[in-house]
Design an enzyme around this catalytic site. Structure first.
Site, PDB file in Angstrom:
ATOM      1  N   ASP A 117     -11.212  -1.271  35.863  1.00 47.24           N
ATOM      2  CA  ASP A 117     -12.568  -2.302  35.740  1.00 47.24           C
ATOM      3  C   ASP A 117     -12.830  -3.284  36.447  1.00 47.24           C
ATOM      4  O   ASP A 117     -12.261  -3.435  37.441  1.00 47.24           O
ATOM      5  CB  ASP A 117     -11.917  -2.798  34.258  1.00 47.24           C
ATOM      6  N   GLY A 156     -12.704  -2.828  40.725  1.00 51.28           N
ATOM      7  CA  GLY A 156     -13.655  -2.271  41.147  1.00 51.28           C
ATOM      8  C   GLY A 156     -14.951  -2.072  40.617  1.00 51.28           C
ATOM      9  O   GLY A 156     -15.035  -2.633  39.572  1.00 51.28           O
ATOM     10  N   ASP A 157     -15.770  -1.289  41.065  1.00 48.52           N
ATOM     11  CA  ASP A 157     -17.361  -1.155  40.563  1.00 48.52           C
ATOM     12  C   ASP A 157     -16.999   0.391  40.153  1.00 48.52           C
ATOM     13  O   ASP A 157     -17.127   1.304  41.486  1.00 48.52           O
ATOM     14  CB  ASP A 157     -18.127  -1.619  41.405  1.00 48.52           C
ATOM     15  N   PHE A 158     -17.559   1.000  39.114  1.00 42.63           N
ATOM     16  CA  PHE A 158     -17.370   2.323  38.958  1.00 42.63           C
ATOM     17  C   PHE A 158     -18.700   2.940  39.510  1.00 42.63           C
ATOM     18  O   PHE A 158     -18.801   4.241  39.487  1.00 42.63           O
ATOM     19  CB  PHE A 158     -17.006   2.937  37.770  1.00 42.63           C
ATOM     20  N   HIS A 162     -22.065   5.483  27.139  1.00 42.63           N
ATOM     21  CA  HIS A 162     -23.139   5.058  26.020  1.00 42.63           C
ATOM     22  C   HIS A 162     -23.735   3.518  26.333  1.00 42.63           C
ATOM     23  O   HIS A 162     -24.706   3.156  26.097  1.00 42.63           O
ATOM     24  CB  HIS A 162     -22.455   4.864  24.825  1.00 42.63           C
TER      25      HIS A 162
END
Ligand SMILES: C[S@@+](CC[C@H](N)C(=O)[O-])C[C@H]1O[C@@H](n2cnc3c(N)ncnc32)[C@H](O)[C@@H]1O
Length: 355
Positions: free
Chosen positions: A214, A240-242, A260
């Site tokens: 996350d 991190g950054d998904f 969502h």
């Protein structure tokens, strides 16, 4: 706490046998129900009653609130079934009200604070704007998306993470009872927040290792959750950054309440990062409130209301099984099954493999 015979209370507004007008107005007044419960959670009213019944003036003194307004809130909470007025002006928690305490296992206090608070209300109050324009009301009023807004406020993000973890606690036991995690070696929970899901899965499957991934703010509490569950030696916390990349090396990638949050192009970016990282024989498990194909009274209510919550707050959406199939195909996956998770409050497991 009062005994079981006094706790039931029934529906908050417009209960069984209500007229059409009462049903309608019960829905309209739902915002006040939410505001009252959120106020009780925020003000710590249940914590004041933790040791036993109190007069409203004592509650007001402990909570630092206005005595008459506190009595009126307590009486409304009595009508809603969260407290019982045991004798004139003396209030005790019911079984439902106990969940608003901060010091009980299974507390929902953070969830009750966050899901009805001023921040998320920015979306709900702008439903008309969102339905007129298709745009998020949250962005309209706040000038940022919800996660960017939280990023600037560590305390608010911590409370949000806690609320998400509390909401997950009702789903995780049903998930581990329904999905067989035994065939996997390493599960990667993408957007796994405070680690509640990973902790539950690793506890149930002692042979499994796991990664919770996350943003730095998102995973701030994950280490503590995993240690408290006794599974920290089999778990790694990664930040991190998904949209940029996700950890490699997993054979099961879980996305619960992630897709969502986002519109299709951004979901496809997240899925593409998972597709790059996943082992050739790996699997994706989407845990989501899949929408029914058609709307019917009383069916899929949480999914439909969450769909609107996503519309106003984030520009995301809940999706039907067919919509998940199409979205995942665009992101490089083939859906192989969609099944409801019994006892999860309306969640389904969507299984997919790389194609
Ligand atoms: C709706 S919450 C779901 C949390 C958790 N999976 C659950 O179901 O309780 C969405 C999560 O996505 C995380 N998130 C948002 N943007 C992200 C990003 N760009 N990269 C990684 N995680 C992100 C948030 O921090 C948050 O934990």
């Amino acid at each position: 706490m009062v005994d079981a015979g006094e706790r039931t209370g029934g529906p908050a507004v417009g209960g069984a046998g209500a007229s059409p007008a009462e049903v309608l107005m019960g829905m309209v007044w739902g915002c006040t129900v939410s505001a009252a419960v959120t106020a009780a959670a925020t003000l710590g009213i249940a914590d004041c009653l933790a040791a036993g019944a109190l007069d409203s003036t004592d509650v007001a003194e402990q909570a630092g609130t206005h005595p008459d307004a506190t009595r009126r809130l307590l009486r409304a909470l009595g009508a809603l079934g969260l407290v019982a007025e045991e004798s004139a002006d003396r209030f005790a928690l019911t079984e439902v009200g106990e969940l608003l305490r901060s010091d009980v296992p299974g507390s929902f206090r953070s969830a009750a604070k966050v899901f009805g608070d001023e921040t998320l209300w920015q979306g709900a109050r702008g439903m008309v704007h969102s339905v007129r324009t298709g745009q998020t009301a949250f962005g309209h009023f706040m000038g940022a998306d919800l996660f960017d807004h939280l990023r600037g406020d560590g305390a608010a993000h911590a409370e949000f993470n806690d609320a998400m973890g509390q909401a997950s606690r009702t789903v995780v036991p049903a998930l581990v009872g329904h999905v067989d995690f035994a065939p996997y070696r390493t599960v990667v929970d993408i957007g796994g927040g405070d680690g509640t899901l990973l902790a539950g899965v690793l506890r149930a499957y002692p042979g499994l290792r796991g990664v919770v991934f996350d943003t730095a703010d998102g995973v701030a509490a994950a280490g503590a959750t995993l240690r408290a569950a006794g599974v920290a030696d089999r778990a790694t916390v990664r930040t991190g950054d998904f949209f940029a990349g996700v950890p490699e090396g997993g054979d099961l990638y879980v996305l619960k309440n992630i897709l969502h949050d986002w519109d299709a192009p951004r979901c496809v970016r997240i899925l593409a990062r998972c597709r790059e990282a996943i082992a050739a024989r790996g699997r994706l498990l989407i845990v989501a409130q899949v929408l029914p194909d058609t709307a019917a009274p009383g069916q899929g209510v949480p999914s439909h209301l969450n769909d609107l919550t996503m519309l106003v707050n984030l520009g995301g959406r809940e999706r039907t099984g067919a919509e998940y199939r199409a979205l995942l195909a665009e992101g490089g996956f083939e859906v192989i099954a969609v099944d409801a998770i019994p006892g999860s409050g309306g969640f389904s497991a969507v299984y997919a493999v790389p194609h």
